[in-house]
Scaffold this motif. Sequence first.
Motif, short mmCIF file in Angstrom:
data_model
loop_
_atom_site.label_atom_id
_atom_site.label_comp_id
_atom_site.label_asym_id
_atom_site.label_seq_id
_atom_site.Cartn_x
_atom_site.Cartn_y
_atom_site.Cartn_z
N LEU A 157 -63.76 124.44 -73.58
CA LEU A 157 -62.47 124.51 -72.91
C LEU A 157 -61.29 124.42 -73.88
O LEU A 157 -60.20 124.92 -73.58
CB LEU A 157 -62.35 123.39 -71.86
N LEU A 158 -61.51 123.80 -75.03
CA LEU A 158 -60.38 123.53 -75.92
C LEU A 158 -60.19 124.57 -77.01
O LEU A 158 -59.07 124.71 -77.51
CB LEU A 158 -60.55 122.14 -76.56
N GLU A 209 -60.10 129.24 -71.72
CA GLU A 209 -59.21 128.09 -71.81
C GLU A 209 -58.27 128.06 -70.61
O GLU A 209 -58.31 128.93 -69.74
CB GLU A 209 -58.41 128.10 -73.11
N ILE A 220 -58.86 128.48 -65.41
CA ILE A 220 -59.65 128.65 -66.63
C ILE A 220 -60.05 130.12 -66.69
O ILE A 220 -60.71 130.62 -65.77
CB ILE A 220 -60.89 127.74 -66.63
N GLN A 243 -53.88 123.79 -78.60
CA GLN A 243 -53.70 124.27 -77.23
C GLN A 243 -52.30 123.94 -76.71
O GLN A 243 -51.63 124.79 -76.12
CB GLN A 243 -54.76 123.64 -76.32
#
Length: 632
Positions: free
Chosen positions: A292-293, A299, A353, A538
């Motif tokens: 996810l990062l 993301e 996402i 991010q």
Amino acid sequence: MVQRRTPFGDKARYWFDSTLARGSSALVGWMALVCLAIVVPASAVLVWTDPEAPAPLTGRLAQVWRLTGETLRLGGATGAPLRVTMSVLLALVALLYVSTLVGLITTALTERLTALRRGRSTVLEQGHAVVLGWSEQVFTVVSELVAAGANQRRTAVAVLSDRDKTAMEEALNTKVGPVGRTRLICRSGPTTDPAVLTLTSPATAGVVLVLPRDEPDADAEVVKTLLALRAALAAETSRPPVVAAVRDDRYRLAASLAAGPGGVILESDTVTARLIVQAARRPGLSLVHQELLDFAGDEFYLVTAPDLAGRPFGDALLSYPTSSVVGLMRAETPLLNPPPQTTVAPDDLLIVISRDDDTAWPADCAELVDKSAIASGPSAPARPERVLLLGWNRRAPLIVDQLCRRARPGSAVDVVAHDGEVTVRQVSEADARSGSDLTLTMHHGDVTRPETLRRLDVHSYDSVIVLGQDPAPGERPDDPDNRTLVTLLLLRQLEEATGRELPVVTELIDDRNRALAPISPGADVIISGKLIGLLMAQISQNRHLAAVFEELFSADGTGVRMRPATDYVLPGRETSFATVVAAARDRGECAIGYRSRDSAPTTPGPGVRINPPKSERRRWTAGDEVVVVSAD
């Protein structure tokens, strides 16, 4: 970001300096151009003023080329001795003059090149990223900024540190690799000097990131760097967004005040402790966080949803076939996993996402849901947990605090550490904070010795957390990984001897040691510096995500969880992922992916898949897990 007009002379000088900084090849090229720019016009003048020159243009051009080639030739005249002597004398004078001139130019250029290699020239860029400070996080931050700018036409990253410019460039080129269209610029100097900070042109930057050093006084220097940045931008009407990290939460308020209203300050130790505890409670969760990062996979994005205005949030979960909806951004407040009946306001943004911001396109997926495959019945109740903590460092009390926040009565944490690593007072203070639902017990022993681990029934614990020591004064920051690798090797031996896999969560400092760690495919590895670097990168691309991550990684808020797939779909049934999303919605959760236990030994991410298409079909087994965003 401030758009300002730069004088043409400054632009030309900046471009000239940038070409000279490339080395001797650029210097030779410039010398050749300057020589031709002087010799060719002078030769042309000589030919056109010569009454005996040939009349055709081609003949005259050939004469110019010949004179250019004979420039500085010694003794060109013939005839009487006096004529020859004077010709040689003039040639020697010309040679002396030219050699002296070349020496002066070479000396000046050498001094200029030396200054450029020291990184003391001002960066003239617009919308670039400025990274202040040097630590292991710099490689992660720069890599992610390069990945974020891969689809842009022209991007630049300026790094300022008190290290040698050439050494920084070599380290970044080695660890970051090809940077594509991104221009990587290094400048040398102290980050706490406002005059030096102006070398990176922070006033025209798109974002400024401040990294803490791998030293005990790192947080104080971060605060001082932020104050220097504020002083350097004192005359500016607008300032770029600032993202910084501190290790100790005691410095967060001071750093926030120094960064200003638009600054985002991360507590690296607290975030690391939270992620370690989450991974300990649900093995494999660190793989989800990694996915996810980083910018390599899917993301978080904020997208508008005018078609969903006035409709319940639950409808949004099945309205995006290639994106996973996890919440709403209402003004500046994120609402992660709100109740399905929450009405979407016209000004709300969806938190999704997705692979990219242009891949979040709406389409109804309700027809993909197979209601007959949805499981019914309550989830298994939580039970007391037993955690084995091997080693002790400054993050250990934070880990104990996180474990006790949602500990069931009867939960226990056993700490095994050497006498030099932890004191009775430290354990007593952590025990006092843990409350009555969790029992903390101290065992003295060296976790790098086999007899220490053999005395423990390690397979009786729900999770085993391995921590490295804090580096001693004068010790390299990544040296604690050496002891951690030895402990992991001993645990691996116990796994092979018993044939049972241990639920191990390991904290490492250097990401290069991950490949050396003797762990099973399903073990969790937390690279503390890398995770913070990913978070900073991010947030640097979208500062509104700071509130999302704060909620996502908080101890008591809504976060990423992993649940048994049997809580959502019937085992053995083949059905779409949209069915899992619908089943999670009925439980007040947002499903964002799954982990397949069957494919874990053979797939690169041990079986973790984030944001699969709603139409993807697979046969769900009892060993599968569903990744959801929900409260505990």
